[in-house]
Design a protein around this motif. Structure first.
Motif, short mmCIF file in Angstrom:
data_model
loop_
_atom_site.label_atom_id
_atom_site.label_comp_id
_atom_site.label_asym_id
_atom_site.label_seq_id
_atom_site.Cartn_x
_atom_site.Cartn_y
_atom_site.Cartn_z
N GLY A 181 32.53 44.94 38.86
CA GLY A 181 33.10 45.09 37.52
C GLY A 181 33.94 43.89 37.16
N LEU A 182 34.25 43.79 35.88
CA LEU A 182 35.13 42.72 35.41
C LEU A 182 36.54 42.95 35.89
N ASP A 183 37.30 41.88 35.98
CA ASP A 183 38.72 41.97 36.29
C ASP A 183 39.38 42.87 35.24
N PRO A 184 40.04 43.97 35.66
CA PRO A 184 40.68 44.85 34.67
C PRO A 184 41.63 44.14 33.73
N SER A 185 42.26 43.06 34.20
CA SER A 185 43.18 42.34 33.32
C SER A 185 42.44 41.67 32.16
N VAL A 186 41.19 41.26 32.38
CA VAL A 186 40.39 40.67 31.31
C VAL A 186 40.04 41.73 30.28
N LEU A 187 39.67 42.93 30.75
CA LEU A 187 39.36 44.00 29.82
C LEU A 187 40.60 44.41 29.02
N ARG A 188 41.75 44.46 29.68
CA ARG A 188 42.98 44.79 28.96
C ARG A 188 43.26 43.74 27.89
N LEU A 189 43.00 42.47 28.21
CA LEU A 189 43.24 41.41 27.24
C LEU A 189 42.31 41.57 26.04
N THR A 190 41.02 41.80 26.27
CA THR A 190 40.08 41.91 25.15
C THR A 190 40.41 43.10 24.26
N ARG A 191 41.02 44.14 24.82
CA ARG A 191 41.42 45.30 24.02
C ARG A 191 42.75 45.06 23.30
N ASP A 192 43.43 43.98 23.63
CA ASP A 192 44.73 43.66 23.02
C ASP A 192 44.49 42.59 21.97
N LYS A 193 44.24 43.02 20.75
CA LYS A 193 43.79 42.10 19.70
C LYS A 193 44.78 40.97 19.39
N PRO A 194 46.07 41.23 19.28
CA PRO A 194 46.98 40.11 19.01
C PRO A 194 47.04 39.10 20.15
#
Length: 419
Positions: A97-110
């Motif tokens: 899977g992708l690094d969870p921190s990358v997914l959190r970033l993509t979900r954080d629009k600002p």
């Protein structure tokens, strides 16, 4: 050998089952409500996959289900709502899977906006943390300027989005936002004007392939209701190459190394500007359309990446097929969904039009200014995206989503432009 799907987008399950059979994998769909996938499940043969009903917001309960799956080798989590839950479970079970921190970033629009601005890939910065401040309006005017867009940091489907073109609209938007239940928090960013598209990409080990670009025709301002999509939009070859380089730079800037991405962007007079990065295959009928227009089952790559395997699609010569388009079917007024008129005409029209339902009869439809309001999709094909769009719109013009006023509701249509 098994792959768990933690919920799914509305359509694509049939293609996933076909891909799993080809890869000799067994699919296990874990869902809160199997009826959400009734359209696809009803068209699959009995026993085509395992369906387990569980509270998919309960991470520990889903983990129990996953522990009972024999020879678990991968996890597919392709929805915005369950994206981070899936990342946590993949890490817990040591699945690819992708690094969870990358997914959190993509979900954080600002944070995405500011990361892109710092990388020289956006002309604007985002502002957050101002809602409720006594000088909120002045902060937006100073840091972002007008016109601007106010929206939820973790929103989806064009929900909780306000276009503000003057100070009066800014005041109204702040008042409305303060009374809404947001998935994240409110932020502001510049409003980039121009036609809207989506880059449909597949990335592996940092290399991104642009599979094609989808058009995204929206309702009239000030709403952002999605209405018509077509794939693939044909750009001059030089422009297409520039877009592929640009989207690769965008995804590298946020650390996106693997899997599908559906990145919305506005093509402004000064070049493309990202609207949002969705770390998944596109929703509605985007995946279906890609399978048809590219001439291959792209969901095989969904499963290959879930297994940690280089997807064949990243290098494949694609046979191609007809272009596709679809129109989202909204009712004229809110209320209880009671029927869809005009479907009997579809077989007589060009482009092989078809109706894909997304809501069950009896569903209450309340919101018509964003994508929560559509009851189904009219799909059609053509030799080009332009012709497919003409076929889809012609077919949709004869289809009417019927609602009846809900008890106690005031009958009336919102101020929204229809397709």
């Amino acid at each position: 050998m098994s792959i768990v799907c933690l919920e799914l987008l509305t359509f694509g399950l049939g293609h996933l089952v076909s891909a799993a059979d080809l890869l000799d994998e067994r699919l296990v769909l874990v869902t809160r409500d199997p009826s959400y996938y009734a359209y696809e499940l009803d068209r699959l043969p009995p026993g085509a996959l395992d369906v387990v009903e569980a509270d998919t917001f309960d991470v520990d309960r889903v983990a129990e289900v996953m522990r009972a799956v024999p020879d678990l080798r991968g996890l597919v989590s392709s929805t915005d709502t369950w994206m981070l839950v899936g990342a946590e479970l993949a890490a817990r079970f040591r699945l690819p899977g992708l690094d969870p921190s990358v997914l959190r970033l993509t979900r954080d629009k600002p944070s995405v906006r500011n990361r892109l601005q710092e990388a020289g890939l956006s002309r604007g910065r985002a502002l957050e943390g101002f809602l409720g401040a006594p000088d909120a309006a002045q902060l937006v005017l100073k840091e972002v300027g007008l016109p601007a867009v106010l929206k939820d940091t973790a929103g989806t489907g064009s929900q909780n989005v306000w276009l503000v073109r003057d100070e009066a609209e800014l005041t109204t938007a702040l008042d409305e936002a303060s009374g809404r239940s947001l998935m994240g928090q409110l932020f502001a960013e510049p409003f980039f004007t121009g036609p809207v598209y989506s880059a449909e990409t597949l990335t592996w080990e940092g290399h991104t392939r642009l599979l094609g670009v989808s058009s995204r025709l929206m309702s009239a301002e000030p709403y952002f209701r999605e209405e018509i999509t077509a794939f693939p939009v044909r750009f001059p070859s030089r422009r297409q190459e520039e877009l592929e380089r640009w989207i690769g730079q965008v995804l590298r800037a946020v650390g996106y190394t693997d899997r599908f991405s559906h990145t919305e962007f506005a093509l402004t007079s000064d070049g493309p500007e990202v609207i949002e990065i969705n770390p998944r295959i596109g929703g509605a009928l985007v995946g279906e359309g890609m399978c048809t227009a590219l001439g291959t089952n792209v969901y095989e790559a969904v499963l290959e990446t879930a297994l940690g395997r280089r997807p064949g699609l990243i290098d494949a010569e694609l046979p191609g097929g007809p272009a596709v388009a679809f129109v989202l079917g909204y009712p004229a007024a809110p209320g209880i969904l009671t029927g869809v008129a005009g479907l009997d005409r579809l077989p007589t029209l060009p482009g092989r039009p078809a109706w894909y339902p997304t809501k069950r009869m009896g569903t209450r439809i309340e919101h018509l200014d964003d994508s929560r309001g559509y009851a189904g999709i009219v799909y059609a094909e053509g030799e080009t995206a332009e012709l497919a769009t003409h076929h889809a719109v012609a077919a949709a013009n004869g289809v009417r989503v019927v609602t009846e006023a809900a008890p106690g509701a005031v009958r009336g249509a919102p101020e929204v432009s229809g397709a």
